[in-house]
Design an enzyme around this catalytic site. Structure first.
Site, short mmCIF file in Angstrom:
data_model
loop_
_atom_site.label_atom_id
_atom_site.label_comp_id
_atom_site.label_asym_id
_atom_site.label_seq_id
_atom_site.Cartn_x
_atom_site.Cartn_y
_atom_site.Cartn_z
N ASP A 385 0.82 -1.22 0.00
CA ASP A 385 0.00 0.00 0.00
C ASP A 385 0.85 1.27 0.00
OD1 ASP A 385 -2.13 -1.69 0.18
OD2 ASP A 385 -2.48 -1.37 2.32
P1 NAP Z 1 0.88 -3.97 3.14
O1 NAP Z 1 0.25 -3.02 2.20
O2 NAP Z 1 0.05 -4.56 4.19
O3 NAP Z 1 1.52 -5.11 2.24
C1 NAP Z 1 2.33 -6.09 2.79
C2 NAP Z 1 2.72 -7.04 1.70
O4 NAP Z 1 3.70 -7.91 2.25
C3 NAP Z 1 1.59 -7.92 1.21
O5 NAP Z 1 1.10 -7.47 -0.03
C4 NAP Z 1 2.21 -9.33 1.14
O6 NAP Z 1 2.11 -9.80 -0.19
C5 NAP Z 1 3.66 -9.09 1.51
N1 NAP Z 1 4.20 -10.15 2.34
C6 NAP Z 1 3.64 -10.77 3.38
N2 NAP Z 1 4.45 -11.71 3.88
C7 NAP Z 1 5.57 -11.68 3.12
C8 NAP Z 1 6.78 -12.41 3.13
N3 NAP Z 1 7.02 -13.38 4.02
N4 NAP Z 1 7.73 -12.12 2.21
C9 NAP Z 1 7.49 -11.15 1.29
N5 NAP Z 1 6.37 -10.43 1.24
C10 NAP Z 1 5.41 -10.69 2.14
O7 NAP Z 1 2.15 -3.34 3.86
P2 NAP Z 1 2.73 -1.87 3.84
O8 NAP Z 1 3.06 -1.45 2.46
O9 NAP Z 1 3.80 -1.87 4.89
O10 NAP Z 1 1.53 -0.95 4.29
C11 NAP Z 1 1.03 -0.93 5.61
C12 NAP Z 1 -0.49 -0.90 5.59
O11 NAP Z 1 -0.97 -1.02 6.92
C13 NAP Z 1 -1.04 0.38 5.02
O12 NAP Z 1 -2.25 0.14 4.33
C14 NAP Z 1 -1.31 1.19 6.27
O13 NAP Z 1 -2.31 2.20 6.09
C15 NAP Z 1 -1.82 0.09 7.18
N6 NAP Z 1 -1.70 0.55 8.56
C16 NAP Z 1 -0.49 0.77 9.11
C17 NAP Z 1 -0.41 1.30 10.36
C18 NAP Z 1 0.90 1.65 11.00
O14 NAP Z 1 0.86 2.31 12.03
N7 NAP Z 1 2.01 1.25 10.44
C19 NAP Z 1 -1.55 1.58 11.07
C20 NAP Z 1 -2.76 1.32 10.47
C21 NAP Z 1 -2.83 0.79 9.22
P3 NAP Z 1 2.17 -11.37 -0.49
O15 NAP Z 1 1.11 -11.99 0.33
O16 NAP Z 1 1.94 -11.45 -1.97
O17 NAP Z 1 3.54 -11.84 -0.11
#
Ligand code: NAP
Length: 471
Positions: A385
C-alpha cells in the site's frame, strides 16, 4: 520532603522519557527512563502510604509484572498492535477498579472526587471493552457483523451515551446503584463504538484508546489524590491523541470517518481479504534473484523500501547483510521509511534497528521522495500500500490522498513479495504493471539470501572500495 522529591523526580524522568521516545536514537534509553520513573513512583507511594499493604502490592507486582514480562518476551513484532490494545485495556480496567474502590472507602468524596470517579468509570470501561474488541478484530477472532454497519448503530450508540450521562447525574444525586449501571453501559458503549471499525483503521482506534486510558488514569489520579498519576495520565492522553492525529494524516483518514464511518471501503477493510487479487493484472513482468542481482551490481544508488512483509519474513538481518555487501561495492544504500509502513507507527524503524541498520540511512518519506528519480534501483521488500501510485491517481480508491513513497519515479523497481496479492487496504497496485517494475516472487528472507548468494558469486564485496574497486 523525601517523598515529594521522589515524586518530582519521577515526573521529570517520565517527561524526559516521553520526549526521548520521539527520536529513534534516544528511544531505547527513553523507554528505560520511563520505566525507572514508574519504579520510583511506586517507591514514593510506599514511603508516603507506609508499608501496611505491601504483601498485596508485591502479589500484584508479581502477577502483573510476570504476565507482562512473559507477554513482552513471547509476542511477535507483527502482533504488537494487539498487545498494545491489551495493555490499554488493562490500563482502562485499572482506572475503573481504582475509582470503584475509592467509592467504597468510608471517607466521602468531594465534588471533584465524585466527578473524577465518574470519568474514570466511564472512560475506563469504554477503553477496556473497546480495547478487547480491537484486539479480537486484529487477531481475526472477531469480524465486523453486518448489523453493526447499519446507520441505526449511531442511534444505539447515542442512546447508550445519553444513558451513561443520566447514570452520572443519578450517581451525583446519591444513587450508588447507578454506578454499576454506568459501568455496564460504558462497557457496551466501548463495544458499540469499536465493533464497526474496519481492520485497516483499527491501529488508529488503538492509538485513540491509548489516549483514553491516559484520561482514565488522570481521572483516577484525582480520585486517589496522586499528582504523579494525574501528570502521567495527562501525558499519555495527550501523546495518544497526537499519535492518532499523525496516523490519520499519514493514512489520509479523518478521525470522524475512522470512528463513525464503519469498515473502510466495504469489503476491503479486513486485513488480507484478497480483494484486488492476481486476476486483475495482465501485464506483469517478473524476474529471478539472479537477474535482480545483475542489475544491482551495476547500480550506483539503491533504495530499499521495507514494508509489513519484511517483518513477517523476519528478513531484517539478511537485508542489513545485503546492504553491507552493496556498500562494500561502492553503492550508496538508503532505506525509505513510510510513516504507516508495517502495522504500527515506527514499525520499520524498530525492525531495522534490531538489525543495527545505521539510523542516518533511514530516510523519512518527505525527504526521500524527491530522490527517487535519480535512483538506479529501488527494492520494495514486502511493502504494498505504501508504494501504490493509485493513492495519487484514483479518487475512487480507499487509499486516495494517502501520501506514498514515489518509487514509480525510479529507473528500475524490484518488488519482492510472495504473490500478486493485495496489501492491507485490499486493493490492486498499479506499480506491479509499470514498465520499469519487475516482480521477484518469494518470501522476502529467501529472496534476500538468494540475492546475497548471487552477488557473492559475481564477486561483489570481495574487494573493498578503497582497495582497488574498479567501479
Ligand atoms: P501492506 O500493504 O500490508 O503489504 C504487505 C505485503 O507484504 C503484502 O502485499 C504481502 O504480499 C507481503 N508479504 C507478506 N508476507 C511476506 C513475506 N514473508 N515475504 C514477502 N512479502 C510478504 O504493507 P505496507 O506497504 O507496509 O503498508 C502498511 C499498511 O498497513 C497500510 O495500508 C497502512 O495504512 C496500514 N496501517 C499501518 C499502520 C501503522 O501504524 N504502520 C496503522 C494502520 C494501518 P504477499 O502476500 O503477496 O507476499
Amino acid at each position: 520532603m523525601v517523598e515529594l522529591s521522589i515524586e518530582l523526580g519521577s515526573v521529570l524522568l517520565l517527561a524526559f522519557g516521553l520526549k526521548g521516545l520521539a527520536k529513534i536514537r534516544t528511544a531505547r534509553t527513553a523507554n528505560g527512563l520511563a520505566a525507572l520513573a514508574i519504579c520510583l513512583a511506586v517507591v514514593g507511594l510506599l514511603l508516603q502510604q507506609g508499608l501496611g499493604g505491601w504483601p498485596w502490592m508485591l502479589l500484584g507486582l508479581g502477577i502483573g509484572g510476570g504476565l507482562g514480562a512473559v507477554l513482552a518476551l513471547r509476542v511477535a513484532m507483527t502482533s504488537m498492535p494487539e498487545t498494545v490494545a491489551l495493555f490499554n485495556g488493562c490500563g482502562g480496567m485499572s482506572s475503573l477498579l481504582v475509582a470503584i474502590g475509592a467509592v467504597q472507602l468510608p471517607t466521602p468524596l468531594n465534588l471533584v472526587g465524585q466527578v473524577s470517579v465518574l470519568v474514570s468509570v466511564l472512560v475506563g470501561a469504554i477503553t477496556f471493552s473497546g480495547s478487547l474488541v480491537a484486539m479480537g478484530k486484529l487477531q481475526e477472532w472477531l469480524g465486523t457483523p453486518g448489523w453493526t454497519l447499519r446507520p441505526q448503530r449511531h442511534a444505539v450508540n447515542i442512546l447508550l451515551a445519553v444513558a451513561c450521562l443520566v447514570c452520572c447525574v443519578l450517581v451525583l444525586k446519591g444513587m450508588a446503584v447507578a454506578l454499576i449501571l454506568l459501568t455496564v453501559l460504558s462497557l457496551l458503549l466501548g463495544v458499540g463504538l469499536t465493533l464497526p471499525v474496519g481492520g485497516a483503521d483499527m491501529p488508529v482506534v488503538i492509538s485513540l484508546l491509548n489516549s483514553y486510558s491516559g484520561v482514565a488514569a488522570a481521572a483516577a489520579g484525582f480520585v486517589v489524590g496522586s499528582e504523579l498519576l494525574i501528570v502521567a495520565g495527562a501525558m499519555v492522553g495527550a501523546a495518544g491523541l497526537i499519535l492518532t492525529q499523525v496516523m490519520c494524516t499519514a493514512m489520509n483518514r479523518s478521525l470522524t470517518s475512522v470512528l463513525f464511518g464503519g469498515a473502510l471501503g466495504a469489503g476491503s477493510s479486513e486485513p488480507g481479504d484478497g480483494a484486488g487479487g492476481r486476476e486483475e493484472y495482465t501485464n506483469v513482468t517478473s524476474c529471478s534473484p539472479e537477474e535482480c542481482a545483475l542489475t544491482l551490481e551495476a547500480a550506483e544508488r539503491v533504495i530499499f523500501v521495507p514494508g509489513y512483509g519484511l517483518a513477517v519474513a523476519q528478513a531484517q538481518h539478511s537485508l542489513k547483510e545485503l546492504a553491507r555487501l552493496l556498500e562494500q561495492h561502492g553503492i550508496e544504500v538508503r532505506y525509505a521509511i513510510h510513516p504507516v509502513a508495517g502495522r504500527m507507527p515506527g514499525h520499520m524503524n524498530v525492525l531495522l534497528a534490531e538489525a543495527d541498520v545505521p539510523y542516518d540511512q533511514l530516510v523519512e518519506m518527505d525527504d526521500i521522495n524527491p530522490d527517487f528519480p535519480r535512483t538506479d534501483v529501488v527494492i520494495v521488500l514486502g511493502a504494498n500500500d505504501v508504494v501504490n501510485p493509485r493513492a495519487k491517481s484514483d479518487p475512487a480508491s480507499p487509499l486516495y490522498g494517502m501520501p506514498v513513497l514515489e518509487v514509480d519515479q525510479a529507473r528500475t523497481v524490484f518488488v519482492v513479495k510472495r504473490s500478486l496479492g493485495s496489501g492491507y487496504a485490499g486493493i490492486r497496485n498499479d506499480l506491479f504493471e509499470l514498465p520499469q517494475t519487475s516482480m521477484v516472487f518469494g518470501d522476502a528472507k529467501q529472496v534476500l539470501q538468494s540475492l546475497l548468494q548471487e552477488l557473492r558469486s559475481l564477486g561483489v564485496g570481495k574487494v573493498a572500495v578503497g582497495a582497488g574497486n574498479t567501479r
